[in-house]
Design a protein around this motif. Sequence first.
Motif, PDB file in Angstrom:
ATOM      1  N   ILE A  31      -8.284  17.132  24.892  1.00 45.87           N
ATOM      2  CA  ILE A  31      -7.035  16.434  24.454  1.00 45.87           C
ATOM      3  C   ILE A  31      -6.828  16.006  22.981  1.00 45.87           C
ATOM      4  O   ILE A  31      -6.021  16.310  22.404  1.00 45.87           O
ATOM      5  CB  ILE A  31      -7.223  15.108  25.245  1.00 45.87           C
ATOM      6  CG1 ILE A  31      -6.919  15.643  26.810  1.00 45.87           C
ATOM      7  CG2 ILE A  31      -5.954  14.235  24.910  1.00 45.87           C
ATOM      8  CD1 ILE A  31      -7.219  14.321  27.906  1.00 45.87           C
ATOM      9  N   ALA A  34      -8.657   8.884  30.042  1.00 47.69           N
ATOM     10  CA  ALA A  34      -7.675   9.774  29.618  1.00 47.69           C
ATOM     11  C   ALA A  34      -6.516   8.871  28.502  1.00 47.69           C
ATOM     12  O   ALA A  34      -6.262   9.644  27.703  1.00 47.69           O
ATOM     13  CB  ALA A  34      -6.910  10.695  30.766  1.00 47.69           C
ATOM     14  N   ILE A  50     -10.085  15.064  34.102  1.00 46.65           N
ATOM     15  CA  ILE A  50      -9.492  14.508  33.359  1.00 46.65           C
ATOM     16  C   ILE A  50      -8.194  15.041  32.722  1.00 46.65           C
ATOM     17  O   ILE A  50      -7.347  14.233  32.353  1.00 46.65           O
ATOM     18  CB  ILE A  50     -10.475  13.921  32.128  1.00 46.65           C
ATOM     19  CG1 ILE A  50      -9.916  12.604  31.632  1.00 46.65           C
ATOM     20  CG2 ILE A  50     -10.847  15.055  31.171  1.00 46.65           C
ATOM     21  CD1 ILE A  50     -10.630  12.013  30.262  1.00 46.65           C
ATOM     22  N   LEU A  51      -8.082  16.401  32.698  1.00 46.75           N
ATOM     23  CA  LEU A  51      -7.084  17.064  32.200  1.00 46.75           C
ATOM     24  C   LEU A  51      -6.059  17.243  33.387  1.00 46.75           C
ATOM     25  O   LEU A  51      -4.860  17.509  33.039  1.00 46.75           O
ATOM     26  CB  LEU A  51      -7.588  18.629  31.741  1.00 46.75           C
ATOM     27  CG  LEU A  51      -8.601  18.691  30.790  1.00 46.75           C
ATOM     28  CD1 LEU A  51      -9.050  20.026  30.587  1.00 46.75           C
ATOM     29  CD2 LEU A  51      -8.206  18.062  29.423  1.00 46.75           C
ATOM     30  N   LYS A  52      -6.388  17.136  34.574  1.00 44.73           N
ATOM     31  CA  LYS A  52      -5.315  17.318  35.608  1.00 44.73           C
ATOM     32  C   LYS A  52      -4.980  16.016  36.340  1.00 44.73           C
ATOM     33  O   LYS A  52      -4.535  14.906  36.090  1.00 44.73           O
ATOM     34  CB  LYS A  52      -5.810  18.576  36.612  1.00 44.73           C
ATOM     35  CG  LYS A  52      -5.926  19.628  35.750  1.00 44.73           C
ATOM     36  CD  LYS A  52      -6.587  20.738  36.588  1.00 44.73           C
ATOM     37  CE  LYS A  52      -8.219  20.842  36.472  1.00 44.73           C
ATOM     38  NZ  LYS A  52      -9.082  21.802  36.987  1.00 44.73           N
ATOM     39  N   ASN A  93      -6.845  13.461  37.061  1.00 35.14           N
ATOM     40  CA  ASN A  93      -7.199  12.107  36.716  1.00 35.14           C
ATOM     41  C   ASN A  93      -6.600  11.942  34.998  1.00 35.14           C
ATOM     42  O   ASN A  93      -7.400  10.919  34.394  1.00 35.14           O
ATOM     43  CB  ASN A  93      -8.549  12.159  36.810  1.00 35.14           C
ATOM     44  CG  ASN A  93      -9.093  12.019  38.411  1.00 35.14           C
ATOM     45  OD1 ASN A  93      -8.547  11.264  39.120  1.00 35.14           O
ATOM     46  ND2 ASN A  93     -10.066  12.724  38.642  1.00 35.14           N
ATOM     47  N   ASN A  94      -5.697  12.495  34.805  1.00 37.50           N
ATOM     48  CA  ASN A  94      -5.327  12.194  33.463  1.00 37.50           C
ATOM     49  C   ASN A  94      -4.263  10.766  33.309  1.00 37.50           C
ATOM     50  O   ASN A  94      -3.706  10.580  32.062  1.00 37.50           O
ATOM     51  CB  ASN A  94      -4.306  13.345  32.927  1.00 37.50           C
ATOM     52  CG  ASN A  94      -2.772  13.587  33.510  1.00 37.50           C
ATOM     53  OD1 ASN A  94      -2.536  12.816  34.449  1.00 37.50           O
ATOM     54  ND2 ASN A  94      -2.305  14.678  32.817  1.00 37.50           N
ATOM     55  N   ASP A  95      -4.353  10.093  34.322  1.00 40.39           N
ATOM     56  CA  ASP A  95      -3.610   8.794  34.179  1.00 40.39           C
ATOM     57  C   ASP A  95      -4.744   7.603  34.200  1.00 40.39           C
ATOM     58  O   ASP A  95      -4.368   6.353  34.574  1.00 40.39           O
ATOM     59  CB  ASP A  95      -2.722   8.531  35.351  1.00 40.39           C
ATOM     60  CG  ASP A  95      -3.446   8.728  36.538  1.00 40.39           C
ATOM     61  OD1 ASP A  95      -4.478   9.022  36.721  1.00 40.39           O
ATOM     62  OD2 ASP A  95      -2.651   8.510  37.699  1.00 40.39           O
ATOM     63  N   GLY A 110     -12.393  15.766  27.653  1.00 37.44           N
ATOM     64  CA  GLY A 110     -11.207  14.909  27.011  1.00 37.44           C
ATOM     65  C   GLY A 110     -11.110  15.026  25.665  1.00 37.44           C
ATOM     66  O   GLY A 110     -10.004  15.402  24.899  1.00 37.44           O
ATOM     67  N   LYS A 115      -5.571  10.399  24.855  1.00 36.89           N
ATOM     68  CA  LYS A 115      -4.224  10.782  24.469  1.00 36.89           C
ATOM     69  C   LYS A 115      -3.532   9.996  23.527  1.00 36.89           C
ATOM     70  O   LYS A 115      -2.602  10.580  22.665  1.00 36.89           O
ATOM     71  CB  LYS A 115      -3.506  10.783  26.077  1.00 36.89           C
ATOM     72  CG  LYS A 115      -3.881  11.844  27.067  1.00 36.89           C
ATOM     73  CD  LYS A 115      -2.754  12.103  28.135  1.00 36.89           C
ATOM     74  CE  LYS A 115      -2.859  11.135  29.046  1.00 36.89           C
ATOM     75  NZ  LYS A 115      -1.903  11.347  30.301  1.00 36.89           N
TER      76      LYS A 115
END
Lengths: 330, 330
Positions: free
Chosen positions: A114, A84, A74-76, A78-80, A110, A88
């Motif tokens: 995040i 996520a 989720i940090l990389k 799949n952060n779109d 996340g 954010k």
Amino acid sequence: MRIIVDAFGGDNAPLEILKGCHRAAEELQGVEITLTGSRETIEAVARQNNISLAGIKILEAPRIFEMEFEPTSILKENNDTSLAAGLKAMAAGQAEGFVSAGSTGALLVGATLITKRIRGVRRAAIAAVLPTPSKPFLLLDSGANSECTSEMLEHFALLGAVYSEKILGVEKPNVMLANIGTEPTKGDALRQETYKRLAANERIHFGGNIEARDIPNGGADVVVADGFTGNIILKLYEGLATSLFGMVKGAFKKNPVTMLGAVLASPGLLGLKKKMDYSEYGGAPLLGINGTVIKAHGSSDAKAIFNAIRQAKGCIENHIVDTVKENLGA
Amino acid sequence: MRIIVDAFGGDNAPLEILKGCHRAAEELQGVEITLTGSRETIEAVARQNNISLAGIKILEAPRIFEMEFEPTSILKENNDTSLAAGLKAMAAGQAEGFVSAGSTGALLVGATLITKRIRGVRRAAIAAVLPTPSKPFLLLDSGANSECTSEMLEHFALLGAVYSEKILGVEKPNVMLANIGTEPTKGDALRQETYKRLAANERIHFGGNIEARDIPNGGADVVVADGFTGNIILKLYEGLATSLFGMVKGAFKKNPVTMLGAVLASPGLLGLKKKMDYSEYGGAPLLGINGTVIKAHGSSDAKAIFNAIRQAKGCIENHIVDTVKENLGA
């Protein structure tokens, strides 16, 4: 207040999520809802099912966080995803609350990295609300941290006590430690150390150890456990309740007379079913995060999503994050 | 074969123990029963309740091992209790089996250090037989060792598989590891290591991880857990079943119509109650000990004691100790 809902989390997304949000937008005063996900799909599903999205915003997120993805992704890469995007946006101050029925692991990673933890909180915990014949209780950690220290368990106790008091309305919640015996010396080293910490902490009303046998009796308001043990308790609770109700149903079908008996007894049994129905209780809050995050059950229907949003509203109205900061913040 | 029974263990001693032994002496072919405890009290209680002790021997032991005694005191100041006497007699070759409803901790310490473990077995485990709607399964360790290594869990898997096959009559028992997810990488370090060991052991039919939610579905024949987790599962199983049956009963009492329904439905419900009744399954064997040791439930009645003796007979007839020696012995 502003609450973001992940439109693509859980087994029944997006249809049941949209229905739940529609009801929340209509019934919950002062709540502004934003859905995260593909605008195109959300609008198409709403149209096909005649669900009005009046008063609901959409925050575009093209992809879905699939259950088989690694939580840390989720940090990389799949952060779109819709999951996520919600975290954010909350981190950027665009909302006070976030609800998702998606991957628990990814939501936890996340929310922790995040949205971030409250200063001074070692680890965030997932708190589950479980029913008993007399009253519900809070179980935490129910699966976020499979290896814990006694300091973490002490934080969980504080987080649980605040939630129990502010959201479940319990005055001086009775906090107990899940263990294999009631005496202070019972259990492994982690339990013995935690017992001492909880007994010494004046901000907690510590009721001592609780054996698993007594958990369903409703004596504890907050049951503290490491995430491994908590997850075993949570899932066995769920599995055994389902299995036993199934057996009772089967027993009724033995013959026509027992079936008639079941029909006559059904008003009582329906009340019981409602009492044990997780969707009545909303979702599981992630406590220790710098914002209200509710993990709705993976198989949530519209009612469960509605209740999770109502629960997020309650957390925000009751300043759960600020109260935790006062009690635990460094 | 010779089976010793502790006359003074459990909540209903000695009366229910005597009744259970009387029935066993009458019904179980080839079993010689010896009771341990105060001869005077045993004979007085038998006389007052018209229980014949024909064919039952008594081994004098003046004192009772009380529940609040330290388990290790069975080796020292409390080695003249009815519990200690039985274990010592078995160690001296005077019996093949021992049944007690007394202190689990003391029985475990005594069996391990007086009767002794089978060579090569790291720790003895308590195995509990738990019901599911389809078939019973074996859970071990269910409370003897609250801190475990992966090697211990591997031994528990082997002990459980032997018992499941020889006593419960399961062909190629499906052994599963209690965990918080099904993938091999789930859980803490102990679970991940144990997964690898079980998957590599050719003497076990390893079915992978089992989540607590799925335990009541009956897919596993043997569920392997450390003693802390196993005890949580065992006691929650017991507590939740009691609590849910209580709730169903309460639901029936809602009004006269639901009560009539309950009466009509009762044949089906009674069958269900029997299925979930621990006393049908006897007691929990201590596996890994150089002799058959059965821990009967603390609240055992005569039927549970009878079934525990029958279970000990089955273990002896089926050479459980020798089979474990062949599979595990060094």
